[in-house]
Design a protein around this motif. Structure first.
Motif, mmCIF file in Angstrom:
data_model
loop_
_atom_site.group_PDB
_atom_site.id
_atom_site.type_symbol
_atom_site.label_atom_id
_atom_site.label_comp_id
_atom_site.label_asym_id
_atom_site.label_seq_id
_atom_site.Cartn_x
_atom_site.Cartn_y
_atom_site.Cartn_z
ATOM 1 N N THR A 5 -3.553 2.991 -2.618
ATOM 2 C CA THR A 5 -3.505 2.826 -1.001
ATOM 3 C C THR A 5 -3.061 1.337 -0.962
ATOM 4 O OG1 THR A 5 -4.802 2.713 1.154
ATOM 5 C CG2 THR A 5 -5.677 1.753 -1.025
ATOM 6 N N ILE A 6 -2.916 1.023 0.541
ATOM 7 C CA ILE A 6 -2.539 -0.362 0.775
ATOM 8 C C ILE A 6 -3.045 -1.395 -0.039
ATOM 9 C CG2 ILE A 6 -2.162 -2.059 2.647
ATOM 10 C CD1 ILE A 6 -2.055 0.351 4.616
ATOM 11 N N VAL A 43 1.850 -0.422 -7.381
ATOM 12 C CA VAL A 43 2.430 0.853 -7.890
ATOM 13 C C VAL A 43 2.641 0.927 -9.368
ATOM 14 C CG1 VAL A 43 4.425 2.429 -7.785
ATOM 15 C CG2 VAL A 43 3.246 1.247 -5.698
ATOM 16 N N LEU A 98 0.557 8.515 -7.780
ATOM 17 C CA LEU A 98 1.243 7.885 -6.549
ATOM 18 C C LEU A 98 0.306 8.574 -5.480
ATOM 19 C CD1 LEU A 98 4.887 7.818 -7.127
ATOM 20 C CD2 LEU A 98 2.944 6.047 -7.609
ATOM 21 N N ASN A 99 -0.673 9.324 -5.508
ATOM 22 C CA ASN A 99 -1.668 9.852 -4.274
ATOM 23 C C ASN A 99 -0.739 10.725 -3.562
ATOM 24 O OD1 ASN A 99 -3.975 10.363 -3.263
ATOM 25 N ND2 ASN A 99 -4.111 8.262 -1.921
ATOM 26 N N MET A 100 -0.096 11.521 -3.995
ATOM 27 C CA MET A 100 0.797 12.365 -3.175
ATOM 28 C C MET A 100 0.585 13.848 -3.108
ATOM 29 S SD MET A 100 4.475 10.136 -3.658
ATOM 30 C CE MET A 100 4.790 9.084 -2.583
ATOM 31 N N ALA A 146 4.262 12.543 1.785
ATOM 32 C CA ALA A 146 3.606 11.192 1.675
ATOM 33 C C ALA A 146 4.749 10.133 1.581
ATOM 34 C CB ALA A 146 2.787 11.128 0.399
ATOM 35 N N HIS A 171 5.267 5.847 0.724
ATOM 36 C CA HIS A 171 4.556 4.409 0.651
ATOM 37 C C HIS A 171 5.920 3.571 0.580
ATOM 38 C CE1 HIS A 171 1.191 6.095 -1.045
ATOM 39 N NE2 HIS A 171 1.566 6.600 -2.137
ATOM 40 N N VAL A 206 6.833 -0.003 -0.396
ATOM 41 C CA VAL A 206 6.575 -0.711 -1.659
ATOM 42 C C VAL A 206 7.154 -2.081 -1.481
ATOM 43 C CG1 VAL A 206 6.439 -1.146 -4.212
ATOM 44 C CG2 VAL A 206 6.282 1.053 -3.273
ATOM 45 N N VAL A 248 1.663 -1.543 -2.597
ATOM 46 C CA VAL A 248 1.840 -0.799 -1.281
ATOM 47 C C VAL A 248 1.645 -1.564 -0.083
ATOM 48 C CG1 VAL A 248 0.957 1.304 -0.108
ATOM 49 C CG2 VAL A 248 1.467 1.208 -2.780
ATOM 50 N N LYS A 249 2.698 -1.531 0.873
ATOM 51 C CA LYS A 249 2.377 -2.281 2.213
ATOM 52 C C LYS A 249 1.947 -1.404 3.261
ATOM 53 C CE LYS A 249 3.687 -6.076 0.134
ATOM 54 N NZ LYS A 249 2.720 -7.089 -0.245
ATOM 55 N N SER A 273 1.308 3.205 3.935
ATOM 56 C CA SER A 273 1.373 4.554 3.286
ATOM 57 C C SER A 273 1.284 5.454 4.762
ATOM 58 C CB SER A 273 0.140 4.595 2.806
ATOM 59 O OG SER A 273 0.283 4.171 1.614
#
Length: 219
Positions: free
Chosen positions: A5-6, A10, A110-112, A129, A131, A133, A139-140, A142
């Protein structure tokens, strides 16, 4: 890295893509990168999305932003599908790499993963999803959409502009902000500091609380 997450870094994964092997950190380099997944090749919404991403690619390039697509299809499938994507969006070539993740290892890292979507064999599919980056490989921002809802590329471009402006100045962007609109000064900046940082001036909104936290300026 479940739950990416933010603010998270990565993982520096090695990916098989339509443009050969790449490592995520090397690919991001000193700029920004949008890593975006799609459920599957040769599907309607995904075709419209990746075609529009190709159309917007020059705008992202102007901002120093690279693009990296991803799904669980193999590289050969991606290469064949790109022909359809480019045919759907005439004049826009898919110049960005699309990564292959048939073992579903990358989408998990990558939590996708979309818990509600499966292929014909019962395998999990990626969600829509995205992200953003940053140069520090963190991660800036999502975004997460269901398979039924295509993403809005104007909004993706807008949030990139917002992130880059906030990184350059001690400001934030208010509701419905667009490039050229006033921004708000961070509460961590005192009025005296703001006078030095924003010589063009700023406007403080008069609120019932009399707290001077809502200050607008151009930056």
């Amino acid at each position: 890295m479940p739950g990416l997450t933010i603010g998270d870094t990565v993982a520096d994964l090695e990916l098989e893509t339509t443009q050969g092997k790449i490592r995520i950190h090397d690919y991001v380099g000193d700029g920004y990168c949008i890593v975006f997944s799609h459920p599957a090749d040769f599907t309607p919404v995904c075709t419209t999305e990746l075609g529009m991403m190709a159309k917007y690619a020059p705008e992202f390039e102007k901002r120093g932003v690279k693009l990296l697509g991803l799904s669980c299809d193999d590289v050969e499938s991606h290469k064949e599908w790109i022909k359809d994507v480019e045919a759907y969006t005439p004049g826009s070539l898919v110049t960005y790499p699309i990564a292959a993740d048939p073992k579903r290892e990358v989408i998990k890292q990558l939590n996708m993963v979309d818990p509600d979507e499966e292929d014909a064999s019962g395998n999990q599919l990626p969600s829509r999803a995205l992200h953003v980056v940053g140069p520090d490989k963190k991660v800036k921002l999502s975004m997460l959409y269901p398979a039924s809802t295509g993403r809005n590329m104007d909004e993706v471009l807008r949030v990139v502009d917002s992130l880059q402006k906030a990184a350059k100045h001690k400001v934030a962007t208010p509701v419905n902000w667009k490039p050229g609109d006033p921004v708000v000064i961070s509460p961590s900046v005192s009025n005296e500091e703001a006078k030095q940082m924003f010589p063009q001036g700023f406007e403080t909104t008069d609120l019932p609380s009399k707290k001077e936290y809502l200050r607008f300026t151009q930056a």
